[in-house]
Motif scaffolding. Structure first.
Motif, PDB file in Angstrom:
ATOM      1  N   LYS A  28     -22.652  36.664  70.683  1.00  0.00           N
ATOM      2  CA  LYS A  28     -21.424  35.988  71.099  1.00  0.00           C
ATOM      3  C   LYS A  28     -20.462  37.015  71.661  1.00  0.00           C
ATOM      4  N   GLU A  29     -19.558  36.568  72.480  1.00  0.00           N
ATOM      5  CA  GLU A  29     -18.607  37.491  73.099  1.00  0.00           C
ATOM      6  C   GLU A  29     -17.656  38.071  72.050  1.00  0.00           C
ATOM      7  N   TYR A  35     -20.018  41.487  75.643  1.00  0.00           N
ATOM      8  CA  TYR A  35     -19.310  40.689  76.653  1.00  0.00           C
ATOM      9  C   TYR A  35     -20.145  40.657  77.929  1.00  0.00           C
ATOM     10  N   ASP A  64     -26.747  32.916  73.788  1.00  0.00           N
ATOM     11  CA  ASP A  64     -25.287  32.945  73.603  1.00  0.00           C
ATOM     12  C   ASP A  64     -24.823  31.856  72.641  1.00  0.00           C
ATOM     13  N   PHE A  65     -23.951  32.230  71.726  1.00  0.00           N
ATOM     14  CA  PHE A  65     -23.294  31.289  70.816  1.00  0.00           C
ATOM     15  C   PHE A  65     -21.784  31.444  70.954  1.00  0.00           C
ATOM     16  N   LYS A  66     -21.062  30.382  70.636  1.00  0.00           N
ATOM     17  CA  LYS A  66     -19.617  30.380  70.856  1.00  0.00           C
ATOM     18  C   LYS A  66     -18.812  30.907  69.665  1.00  0.00           C
ATOM     19  N   THR A  67     -19.327  30.705  68.455  1.00  0.00           N
ATOM     20  CA  THR A  67     -18.571  31.125  67.278  1.00  0.00           C
ATOM     21  C   THR A  67     -19.462  31.921  66.333  1.00  0.00           C
ATOM     22  N   ASN A  70     -21.559  29.584  64.126  1.00  0.00           N
ATOM     23  CA  ASN A  70     -22.772  29.100  64.790  1.00  0.00           C
ATOM     24  C   ASN A  70     -23.856  30.180  64.807  1.00  0.00           C
ATOM     25  N   PRO A 257     -10.217  28.729  67.783  1.00  0.00           N
ATOM     26  CA  PRO A 257     -11.669  28.949  67.835  1.00  0.00           C
ATOM     27  C   PRO A 257     -12.078  30.356  68.259  1.00  0.00           C
ATOM     28  N   THR A 258     -11.294  30.985  69.151  1.00  0.00           N
ATOM     29  CA  THR A 258     -11.701  32.278  69.701  1.00  0.00           C
ATOM     30  C   THR A 258     -10.532  33.255  69.740  1.00  0.00           C
TER      31      THR A 258
END
Length: 341
Positions: A28-29, A35, A64-67, A70, A257-258
């Motif tokens: 994830k980023e 990144y 790729d995952f967002k959180t 996850n 969330p981010t």
């Protein structure tokens, strides 16, 4: 003979390539650890993964995952062979996944303004002085009302209304002494004596408070410690160790969330501070003027690779990390992202 050796070497390489495991790695980023730039994943953790794959002899693809939640969940269920980004070792996460040796250490950090902006200073001062002014007016009318009650029935009384009483109180407070309104009764004179002495102290207090507001209070104020967070508008990323820490301490906060969203809110003045891993806050704070990042003591964060429990790759990954961390290439990689420590 030379041709035979060349052929055998080529076969050995080919067999090694065919037999090399291709792992699916969750990511994830999390700048500067992971990144995307022009569709290509970069960062300290990605560089580590490249060095590990060369050392341990595997290839990989990235998912790729967002959180973070996850990412951990996918690792727990075996949907990926391992996960890497900026994952902190925590007891709760250790219950559901295995972690490799740590490859990076940081702490939690507080991103805040170095000092308040000119507009913030102005608004703060106006707010404080407005409160003082309203209390001052209320005090004048309170003293003026008492004087009016003493004087309005006196045969030669000069203070016949509450407004005239407040005017007399103001003139006396400022030591102007026009003499157009003076008490003539004994009680009025007693009140005047008390008010004149009291005014000397009140004027000194008022002057000192305004001077302090103009020169000290908000002009250099910032949020640098955990204690400061109790009075600040705090934002954290949901599911992170920063949220766990603030919840443990009973500090009020809002979640997003981010980190990108938290930073956007910070830039727009929607929060006072962002609490997150210091290494990443140090990196992103380069893009903001008049900001700084302060560490939170006793909040060490150890980054590691997450693997499914009882993974067959845990031992080789651990061995690979120990080898990589001792190389000059790894030290150069850290300097590339964070500079010389």
């Amino acid at each position: 003979m030379k041709k035979l050796l060349t052929f055998l070497a080529a076969m050995f390489i080919a067999v090694g390539y065919v037999n090399a495991d291709e792992l699916e790695v969750g990511i994830k980023e999390a700048k500067p650890f992971a990144y995307q730039e022009d569709g290509v994943w970069k960062g300290l953790s990605v560089d580590l993964l490249d060095q590990l794959s060369a050392s341990a002899g595997f290839t990989y693809t990235l998912k790729d995952f967002k959180t973070v939640s996850n990412l951990i969940d996918a690792t727990k269920k075996g949907q990926v062979d391992m996960s890497i980004a900026a994952l902190s070792l925590t007891p709760d996460r250790e219950k559901v996944v295995d972690f490799s040796h740590s490859y990076f250490t940081t702490s939690l950090g507080i991103l805040a303004n170095d000092k308040a902006s000119m507009l913030e200073n102005f608004l703060w001062i106006i707010q404080r002085i407005s409160v003082i002014f309203m209390l001052f007016i209320a005090g004048l009318y309170a003293v003026g009302f008492i004087m009016y009650r003493f004087e309005y029935n006196a045969p030669h009384g000069q203070i016949r209304t509450i407004n005239e009483g407040a005017w007399w109180a103001l003139v006396t407070f400022t030591t102007t002494g026009y003499g157009d309104k003076v008490p003539v009764t004994a009680k009025g004179m007693e009140l005047a004596s008390v008010w004149m002495v009291t005014s000397l102290f009140l004027l000194s207090i008022f002057t000192g408070y305004v001077a302090s507001a103009l020169t000290v209070k908000k002009l250099s104020e910032t949020t640098t410690t955990l204690a400061d967070l109790y009075d600040a508008d705090v934002e954290v990323v949901k599911g992170t160790t920063a949220e766990m820490k603030l919840a443990e301490l009973g500090i009020d906060y809002k979640t997003v969330p981010t980190l990108s969203e938290a930073l956007k809110n910070f830039n727009k003045g929607k929060n006072d501070v962002v609490v997150y891993d210091k290494a990443m806050l140090d990196y992103v704070s380069r893009d903001y003027n008049d900001t700084n990042v302060w560490p939170i003591d006793s909040s060490d964060e150890y980054y590691a690779i997450a693997l499914p429990q009882d993974s067959e790759y845990t031992e080789s990954i651990n061995l690979g990390i120990l080898k990589v961390l001792s190389t000059p290439e790894w030290k150069a990689t850290k300097i590339n992202y964070f500079g010389v420590e």
